[in-house]
Design an enzyme around this catalytic site. Structure first.
Site, mmCIF file in Angstrom:
data_model
loop_
_atom_site.group_PDB
_atom_site.id
_atom_site.type_symbol
_atom_site.label_atom_id
_atom_site.label_comp_id
_atom_site.label_asym_id
_atom_site.label_seq_id
_atom_site.Cartn_x
_atom_site.Cartn_y
_atom_site.Cartn_z
ATOM 1 N N LYS A 1 0.846 -1.192 0.000
ATOM 2 C CA LYS A 1 0.000 0.000 0.000
ATOM 3 C C LYS A 1 0.878 1.238 0.000
ATOM 4 C CE LYS A 1 -2.966 2.815 2.969
ATOM 5 N NZ LYS A 1 -3.628 2.964 4.273
ATOM 6 N N GLU B 1 -8.430 12.468 12.397
ATOM 7 C CA GLU B 1 -7.584 11.347 12.809
ATOM 8 C C GLU B 1 -6.672 11.732 13.968
ATOM 9 O OE1 GLU B 1 -5.251 7.633 10.783
ATOM 10 O OE2 GLU B 1 -6.259 9.126 9.578
ATOM 11 N N GLU C 1 -7.048 -1.808 2.876
ATOM 12 C CA GLU C 1 -6.325 -0.575 3.202
ATOM 13 C C GLU C 1 -6.363 -0.311 4.701
ATOM 14 O OE1 GLU C 1 -6.826 4.232 2.509
ATOM 15 O OE2 GLU C 1 -7.906 2.857 1.192
ATOM 16 N N GLU D 1 -12.015 10.893 -4.538
ATOM 17 C CA GLU D 1 -11.850 10.884 -3.084
ATOM 18 C C GLU D 1 -10.997 12.058 -2.626
ATOM 19 O OE1 GLU D 1 -9.519 8.172 0.195
ATOM 20 O OE2 GLU D 1 -10.728 7.096 -1.292
#
Length: 410
Positions: free
Chosen positions: A172, A217, A261, A396
């Site tokens: 990733k 986050e 992910e 996105e």
């Protein structure tokens, strides 16, 4: 050597701190606010700027020495009272990008019904209110231009990353892009801060040394021996239709691409925290976090931290997590440097605060931008795995640019 500081914290009525962002004057404002609670400050009592791979250890050493020399009178005794520093760090080991740790002259905090003010030096606790400054005004004539890569170039970079992943080079990588906004005159950061705090109350609205945003986050919170890290990875844009959004949330929670992910991101956080904790709890499945513009897969990793480990040290150990770098970390960071063709500066790196006891909260600087005069550099990034579609990743990223664009009025 920074001279010793004298800090005093006293309680104030909660209603005085009912709107923390509204208290900010134009003099070096800093903020860390969520759901009306948190910390704001202004003025500068001490500042460290450092660069390169030792930026976290430099900052931790400077802070420890400053705390040891300083005198603190704290009548409240909550995390965030007493001597507090706000910090923002560079994403990469780039010697040309400053990381900063700053101690405001005045800090105002609120947690529930408890509110306080901390003053340093000549500012007395009963004289802390700033002189009423002119209110912030909306930026005028904001125009936008591509940053390092235009949309087509960035989608090509995503396609190249997918090819590398399919070839087995890595699992990733998170690729970011930038957008440049220019206004007719210098922008007062208090304007976008107020808009972000109002529109995204569940996020942490932050500002340190020109870097501002509303991040969903939480990289790490350390509070009286307990540590928490909120991992977000896997995103879908909301439509505004409640029924349709519920369907999309269900689809997100079943999406193999997004679950893959997310698993990489959770694993990277758990692996980084484990050496510093005596026990940990890692949920088996994520939940869906609903924000005004997007929904994320989210997991809260918790643990009991070993004595003497500060929140800043934990943030350094976690950075960069797979949520902003990739897996394996070193290969992902190298590919980021190759494909993005830009400096992330302090985007996607730790931003937050720490007190003298080592407690603190550090977020990842997402949904964020760098302000310099009349220019704002906006950032957005997306996690790329083998099943990623470049056009979907572009959509996105555009959704992730919405919070700051809206806050600037465009």
């Amino acid at each position: 050597m920074q001279s010793a500081l004298v800090a005093r914290t006293v309680a104030v009525p909660a209603e005085v701190a009912a709107d923390l962002i509204a208290l900010l004057p134009a003099d070096a404002p800093v903020s860390w606010v969520r759901r009306g609670e948190g910390l704001v400050g202004w003025g500068v009592s001490a500042t460290l700027r450092t660069t390169g791979p030792t930026r976290f250890t430099d900052a931790a050493k400077w802070w420890a020495e400053l705390v040891a020399r300083s005198t603190v009178t704290d009548e409240v005794g909550e995390p965030g009272t007493g001597l507090v520093a706000f910090g923002s760090f560079a994403f990469a080991d780039d010697a040309s990008v400053d990381s900063v740790l700053t101690v405001p002259a005045v800090v105002v905090g609120r947690r529930g019904a408890v509110a306080w003010v901390t003053t340093i030096g000549d500012v007395l606790p009963r004289e802390w209110l700033p002189e009423r400054a002119l209110p912030a005004v909306a930026p005028q004539g904001v125009t936008y231009a591509d940053g390092a890569l235009d949309s087509e170039q960035w989608m090509s970079a995503v396609a190249e990353a997918v090819a590398r992943i399919e070839a087995g080079a890595l699992e990733k990588v998170v690729l970011a892009r930038d957008l440049v906004a220019t206004a007719e005159s210098p922008i007062d950061v208090r304007w976008p801060l107020a808009q972000l705090a109002s529109a995204y109350p569940m996020c942490w609205t932050f500002h340190v040394d020109g870097l501002f945003g509303a991040t969903p986050e939480l990289l790490v919170r350390r509070e009286r021996g307990l540590v928490t890290s909120r991992v977000l990875a896997g995103t879908i844009r909301r439509t505004g239709d409640e029924t349709r959004d519920d369907e999309l949330a269900g689809a997100l929670s079943r999406s193999s691409k997004d679950l893959e992910e997310h698993e990489y991101a959770v694993r990277s956080v758990a692996d980084a925290l484990e050496p510093h904790c005596s026990s940990m709890n890692v949920p088996e499945a994520p939940f869906v976090l609903h924000l005004p513009n997007v929904m994320h897969l989210a997991t809260d990793v918790t643990g009991v931290v070993h004595d003497g480990i500060t929140s800043l040290e934990l943030a350094a150990a976690l950075h960069p997590s797979a949520a902003v770098g990739g897996t394996p970390r070193d290969r992902a960071v190298a590919l980021i440097d190759e494909l993005e063709q830009m400096s992330r500066d302090r985007y996607a790196a730790p931003v937050g605060w720490m007190d003298a006891a080592g407690d603190g909260e550090w977020g990842i600087a997402l949904r964020s931008a760098l302000l310099s005069g009349d220019t704002v550099r906006l950032f957005a990034g997306c996690g790329v795995v083998g099943s990623s579609d470049p056009a979907a990743e572009l959509a996105e990223s555009q959704a992730k640019l919405v919070p700051v664009r809206d806050a600037l009025g465009g």
